[in-house]
Design a protein around this motif. Structure first.
Motif, PDB file in Angstrom:
ATOM      1  N   PHE A   1      41.141  16.816  13.514  1.00  0.00           N
ATOM      2  CA  PHE A   1      41.275  17.592  14.744  1.00  0.00           C
ATOM      3  C   PHE A   1      40.217  17.155  15.751  1.00  0.00           C
ATOM      4  O   PHE A   1      39.232  16.494  15.405  1.00  0.00           O
ATOM      5  CB  PHE A   1      41.125  19.094  14.461  1.00  0.00           C
ATOM      6  CG  PHE A   1      42.237  19.686  13.654  1.00  0.00           C
ATOM      7  CD1 PHE A   1      43.302  20.316  14.262  1.00  0.00           C
ATOM      8  CD2 PHE A   1      42.213  19.614  12.260  1.00  0.00           C
ATOM      9  CE1 PHE A   1      44.324  20.865  13.518  1.00  0.00           C
ATOM     10  CE2 PHE A   1      43.229  20.159  11.503  1.00  0.00           C
ATOM     11  CZ  PHE A   1      44.296  20.787  12.138  1.00  0.00           C
ATOM     12  N   LEU A   2      40.421  17.555  17.006  1.00  0.00           N
ATOM     13  CA  LEU A   2      39.437  17.358  18.059  1.00  0.00           C
ATOM     14  C   LEU A   2      38.706  18.672  18.323  1.00  0.00           C
ATOM     15  O   LEU A   2      39.216  19.746  17.997  1.00  0.00           O
ATOM     16  CB  LEU A   2      40.109  16.884  19.349  1.00  0.00           C
ATOM     17  CG  LEU A   2      40.849  15.547  19.291  1.00  0.00           C
ATOM     18  CD1 LEU A   2      41.614  15.325  20.594  1.00  0.00           C
ATOM     19  CD2 LEU A   2      39.891  14.396  19.038  1.00  0.00           C
ATOM     20  N   THR A   3      37.535  18.574  18.918  1.00  0.00           N
ATOM     21  CA  THR A   3      36.788  19.768  19.311  1.00  0.00           C
ATOM     22  C   THR A   3      37.016  20.008  20.799  1.00  0.00           C
ATOM     23  O   THR A   3      36.550  19.245  21.639  1.00  0.00           O
ATOM     24  CB  THR A   3      35.286  19.596  19.048  1.00  0.00           C
ATOM     25  OG1 THR A   3      35.083  19.291  17.668  1.00  0.00           O
ATOM     26  CG2 THR A   3      34.534  20.861  19.397  1.00  0.00           C
ATOM     27  N   GLY A   4      37.760  21.054  21.123  1.00  0.00           N
ATOM     28  CA  GLY A   4      38.098  21.333  22.507  1.00  0.00           C
ATOM     29  C   GLY A   4      39.210  20.436  23.017  1.00  0.00           C
ATOM     30  O   GLY A   4      39.682  19.529  22.322  1.00  0.00           O
ATOM     31  N   VAL A   5      39.628  20.688  24.235  1.00  0.00           N
ATOM     32  CA  VAL A   5      40.685  19.894  24.866  1.00  0.00           C
ATOM     33  C   VAL A   5      40.081  18.605  25.395  1.00  0.00           C
ATOM     34  O   VAL A   5      39.071  18.639  26.105  1.00  0.00           O
ATOM     35  CB  VAL A   5      41.349  20.693  26.007  1.00  0.00           C
ATOM     36  CG1 VAL A   5      42.286  19.815  26.822  1.00  0.00           C
ATOM     37  CG2 VAL A   5      42.103  21.887  25.431  1.00  0.00           C
ATOM     38  N   PRO A   6      40.634  17.433  25.070  1.00  0.00           N
ATOM     39  CA  PRO A   6      40.078  16.173  25.567  1.00  0.00           C
ATOM     40  C   PRO A   6      40.189  16.058  27.082  1.00  0.00           C
ATOM     41  O   PRO A   6      41.000  16.729  27.720  1.00  0.00           O
ATOM     42  CB  PRO A   6      40.924  15.104  24.861  1.00  0.00           C
ATOM     43  CG  PRO A   6      42.177  15.810  24.454  1.00  0.00           C
ATOM     44  CD  PRO A   6      41.798  17.232  24.198  1.00  0.00           C
ATOM     45  N   ALA A   7      39.347  15.178  27.654  1.00  0.00           N
ATOM     46  CA  ALA A   7      39.253  15.070  29.105  1.00  0.00           C
ATOM     47  C   ALA A   7      40.583  14.713  29.786  1.00  0.00           C
ATOM     48  O   ALA A   7      40.949  15.353  30.779  1.00  0.00           O
ATOM     49  CB  ALA A   7      38.169  14.046  29.472  1.00  0.00           C
ATOM     50  N   PRO A   8      41.360  13.726  29.305  1.00  0.00           N
ATOM     51  CA  PRO A   8      42.645  13.432  29.967  1.00  0.00           C
ATOM     52  C   PRO A   8      43.603  14.616  29.954  1.00  0.00           C
ATOM     53  O   PRO A   8      44.277  14.899  30.951  1.00  0.00           O
ATOM     54  CB  PRO A   8      43.193  12.251  29.165  1.00  0.00           C
ATOM     55  CG  PRO A   8      41.996  11.625  28.534  1.00  0.00           C
ATOM     56  CD  PRO A   8      41.071  12.756  28.232  1.00  0.00           C
ATOM     57  N   ALA A   9      43.660  15.315  28.803  1.00  0.00           N
ATOM     58  CA  ALA A   9      44.526  16.495  28.724  1.00  0.00           C
ATOM     59  C   ALA A   9      44.029  17.593  29.645  1.00  0.00           C
ATOM     60  O   ALA A   9      44.824  18.308  30.272  1.00  0.00           O
ATOM     61  CB  ALA A   9      44.597  16.998  27.287  1.00  0.00           C
ATOM     62  N   GLY A  10      42.701  17.739  29.760  1.00  0.00           N
ATOM     63  CA  GLY A  10      42.143  18.739  30.667  1.00  0.00           C
ATOM     64  C   GLY A  10      42.513  18.460  32.113  1.00  0.00           C
ATOM     65  O   GLY A  10      42.835  19.381  32.872  1.00  0.00           O
ATOM     66  N   ALA A  11      42.490  17.185  32.502  1.00  0.00           N
ATOM     67  CA  ALA A  11      42.891  16.824  33.863  1.00  0.00           C
ATOM     68  C   ALA A  11      44.361  17.136  34.099  1.00  0.00           C
ATOM     69  O   ALA A  11      44.742  17.670  35.154  1.00  0.00           O
ATOM     70  CB  ALA A  11      42.615  15.341  34.112  1.00  0.00           C
ATOM     71  N   GLY A  12      45.202  16.814  33.111  1.00  0.00           N
ATOM     72  CA  GLY A  12      46.629  17.111  33.259  1.00  0.00           C
ATOM     73  C   GLY A  12      46.902  18.599  33.340  1.00  0.00           C
ATOM     74  O   GLY A  12      47.725  19.044  34.150  1.00  0.00           O
ATOM     75  N   LEU A  13      46.195  19.390  32.526  1.00  0.00           N
ATOM     76  CA  LEU A  13      46.384  20.835  32.559  1.00  0.00           C
ATOM     77  C   LEU A  13      45.893  21.442  33.869  1.00  0.00           C
ATOM     78  O   LEU A  13      46.473  22.411  34.368  1.00  0.00           O
ATOM     79  CB  LEU A  13      45.647  21.487  31.390  1.00  0.00           C
ATOM     80  CG  LEU A  13      46.220  21.267  29.994  1.00  0.00           C
ATOM     81  CD1 LEU A  13      45.306  21.880  28.941  1.00  0.00           C
ATOM     82  CD2 LEU A  13      47.621  21.853  29.878  1.00  0.00           C
ATOM     83  N   ALA A  14      44.818  20.889  34.424  1.00  0.00           N
ATOM     84  CA  ALA A  14      44.267  21.443  35.667  1.00  0.00           C
ATOM     85  C   ALA A  14      45.271  21.372  36.811  1.00  0.00           C
ATOM     86  O   ALA A  14      45.211  22.177  37.748  1.00  0.00           O
ATOM     87  CB  ALA A  14      42.992  20.694  36.046  1.00  0.00           C
ATOM     88  N   PHE A  15      46.201  20.434  36.739  1.00  0.00           N
ATOM     89  CA  PHE A  15      47.169  20.250  37.817  1.00  0.00           C
ATOM     90  C   PHE A  15      48.436  21.103  37.652  1.00  0.00           C
ATOM     91  O   PHE A  15      49.387  20.929  38.424  1.00  0.00           O
ATOM     92  CB  PHE A  15      47.587  18.782  37.907  1.00  0.00           C
ATOM     93  CG  PHE A  15      46.530  17.890  38.486  1.00  0.00           C
ATOM     94  CD1 PHE A  15      45.829  18.257  39.618  1.00  0.00           C
ATOM     95  CD2 PHE A  15      46.249  16.667  37.902  1.00  0.00           C
ATOM     96  CE1 PHE A  15      44.864  17.440  40.157  1.00  0.00           C
ATOM     97  CE2 PHE A  15      45.278  15.827  38.437  1.00  0.00           C
ATOM     98  CZ  PHE A  15      44.581  16.213  39.568  1.00  0.00           C
ATOM     99  N   VAL A  16      48.468  22.002  36.672  1.00  0.00           N
ATOM    100  CA  VAL A  16      49.673  22.825  36.468  1.00  0.00           C
ATOM    101  C   VAL A  16      50.078  23.587  37.731  1.00  0.00           C
ATOM    102  O   VAL A  16      51.266  23.599  38.091  1.00  0.00           O
ATOM    103  CB  VAL A  16      49.463  23.786  35.274  1.00  0.00           C
ATOM    104  CG1 VAL A  16      50.503  24.907  35.290  1.00  0.00           C
ATOM    105  CG2 VAL A  16      49.558  23.014  33.968  1.00  0.00           C
ATOM    106  N   PRO A  17      49.154  24.242  38.456  1.00  0.00           N
ATOM    107  CA  PRO A  17      49.582  24.882  39.710  1.00  0.00           C
ATOM    108  C   PRO A  17      50.176  23.897  40.717  1.00  0.00           C
ATOM    109  O   PRO A  17      51.114  24.238  41.446  1.00  0.00           O
ATOM    110  CB  PRO A  17      48.278  25.507  40.240  1.00  0.00           C
ATOM    111  CG  PRO A  17      47.425  25.688  39.045  1.00  0.00           C
ATOM    112  CD  PRO A  17      47.727  24.522  38.167  1.00  0.00           C
TER     113      PRO A  17
END
Length: 246
Positions: free
Chosen positions: A130-146
């Motif tokens: 597993f990873l610890t927390g959401v990885p940076a690329p996924a975090g960037a993609g999630l930030a753009f949901v709005p």
């Protein structure tokens, strides 16, 4: 070393180009918001390739690891934060910039934690796949949901700062959290479903070409829905490891 590091440099430049399109969109070219997000997504694809190219060519190096982290910090931390600020958060009285900074800072902290633990002997999440927390690329993609929702529906409510700011804070928290998240490297498909997986990947690529923003929105929502299952799965693996050790 040259080939994987060149791909990493391309990801860095793609992220910075996203900022350029965000500035031009802010100046009146509304269609450039799509190009800004697309540049970050391209950086994410390149980021997923550079490590595999390095392993395939046996070009792994400490220099490449450091360059990759610097590229990730800019492409998935600084660039998305600036794009979100230019797109929505600038309208928030006083504190809009703080929420943009929260995303960039959380991305930097997550990458620093990752680098600090590279040589650590005990990594419970990594040892369990597993990873610890959401990885940076996924975090960037999630930030753009709005922004995806705004592109899909055209409704200005999704551009409102009181929608974007809480979501940005939530994604920033996910990046620096200690929750266990699924890792692609740990994914193992059973032989009897590999053809179905290939077909699904092909259909997903077709959907991304046909309706990219709706497809990306669906992928993000699916990823968020998987987070509780990752926590539950890690808890089961940890209990099994403790039982074996006992």
């Amino acid at each position: 070393m040259v080939a994987p590091n060149a791909v990493t440099a391309m990801a860095l430049c793609s992220g910075l180009t996203g900022i350029r399109y965000g500035i031009s969109a802010m100046a009146g070219r509304e269609d450039h918001w799509q190009f800004a997000v697309l540049c970050i997504l391209i950086a994410g694809v390149l980021d997923g390739l550079d490590g595999r190219i390095a392993r395939m060519l046996r070009g792994e190096s400490r220099f490449g690891a450091e360059l990759d982290s610097l590229s990730d910090c800019i492409a998935f931390g600084v660039a998305p934060a600036l794009i979100l600020y230019l797109w929505s958060l600038h309208a928030m009285p006083k504190f809009g910039w703080i929420f943009a900074l929260a995303h960039a800072l959380s991305c930097a902290l997550r990458l620093a934690r990752f680098n600090a633990n590279i040589d650590a002997d005990e990594q419970p999440h990594k040892s369990a796949g597993f990873l610890t927390g959401v990885p940076a690329p996924a975090g960037a993609g999630l930030a753009f949901v709005p922004l995806y929702l705004w592109l899909v529906t055209g409704l200005e409510i999704f551009r409102a700062w009181y929608v974007v700011a809480p979501w940005a804070a939530f994604v920033a928290f996910l990046m620096i959290s200690n929750i266990a998240t699924y890792s692609w490297s740990a994914l193992r498909l059973r032989k009897r479903i590999r053809l179905e997986a290939i077909a699904l990947a092909g259909l997903l690529a077709a959907l991304l070409i046909t309706d990219p923003w709706l497809t990306l929105l669906g992928i993000c929502l699916f990823y968020v829905a998987l987070l509780p299952f990752g926590i539950i799965s890690y808890a089961k693996v940890k209990r099994a490891q403790q039982a074996d050790a006992a």
